[in-house]
Design an enzyme around this catalytic site. Sequence first.
Site, PDB file in Angstrom:
ATOM      1  N   HIS A 121       2.587  33.306 -15.076  1.00 53.93           N
ATOM      2  CA  HIS A 121       2.950  32.560 -14.562  1.00 53.93           C
ATOM      3  C   HIS A 121       3.980  32.996 -13.398  1.00 53.93           C
ATOM      4  CE1 HIS A 121       6.307  33.388 -17.256  1.00 53.93           C
ATOM      5  NE2 HIS A 121       6.978  32.704 -16.266  1.00 53.93           N
TER       6      HIS A 121
ATOM      7  N   HIS B 228       6.450  36.234  -7.707  1.00 53.48           N
ATOM      8  CA  HIS B 228       5.848  37.167  -8.314  1.00 53.48           C
ATOM      9  C   HIS B 228       5.529  36.756  -9.690  1.00 53.48           C
ATOM     10  CE1 HIS B 228       9.974  36.653  -9.761  1.00 53.48           C
ATOM     11  NE2 HIS B 228       9.604  37.373 -10.717  1.00 53.48           N
TER      12      HIS B 228
END
Length: 190
Positions: free
Chosen positions: A42, A127
Amino acid sequence: MRLFAAVLPPDRATEELAAAVAGLRTLPDADALRWTGSPGWHFTLAFYGEVADDVVPELSARLERAAHRTEAFSLALSGGGQFGHGRALWTGADGDVTTLGLLADRAEAAGRRAGVDMGEHRRYKAHLTVARSRRAVDVRPYVEALRTFAGQPWTVEELVLVRSRLPRSGVPGEEPRYEAVARWPLGGAG
């Protein structure tokens, strides 16, 4: 409840990344890293930590407004990098990262306004963590291998509030479990 706001990539995107990560795991010293699993992949937008049950409704209402104010946008998994001198290896994002950052700012503001202690504001860096290490590992070969990784774009259509359950078994390699608590469509999403 231990909570965070996130964007979850679709299965197609995680399958592409899983294929790239499989190649990384064949590189020398790959066993020095703890590889994260695709079910937990995620983009964290805002980490709230432990949130009292009575705060969750206010946080949820504010996140719903943040989602409503943000149009759907295009994103793709792309490239790679590291944090903490080789303690975390990640893939980044390509596409409308400006809107992703805006959504992250709105998710952080939702937490602050709901009374969650958000700590010091940090500039958002998109990220998705693929591996971690407790000690410094030379991840330059992994970063270089990810440099050319470019997944297919998808449309981000929702903001997700996720509950994180930390491992308690003591079994080496056990990962946190993530559970979507609530989902809100973005303003332009169907």
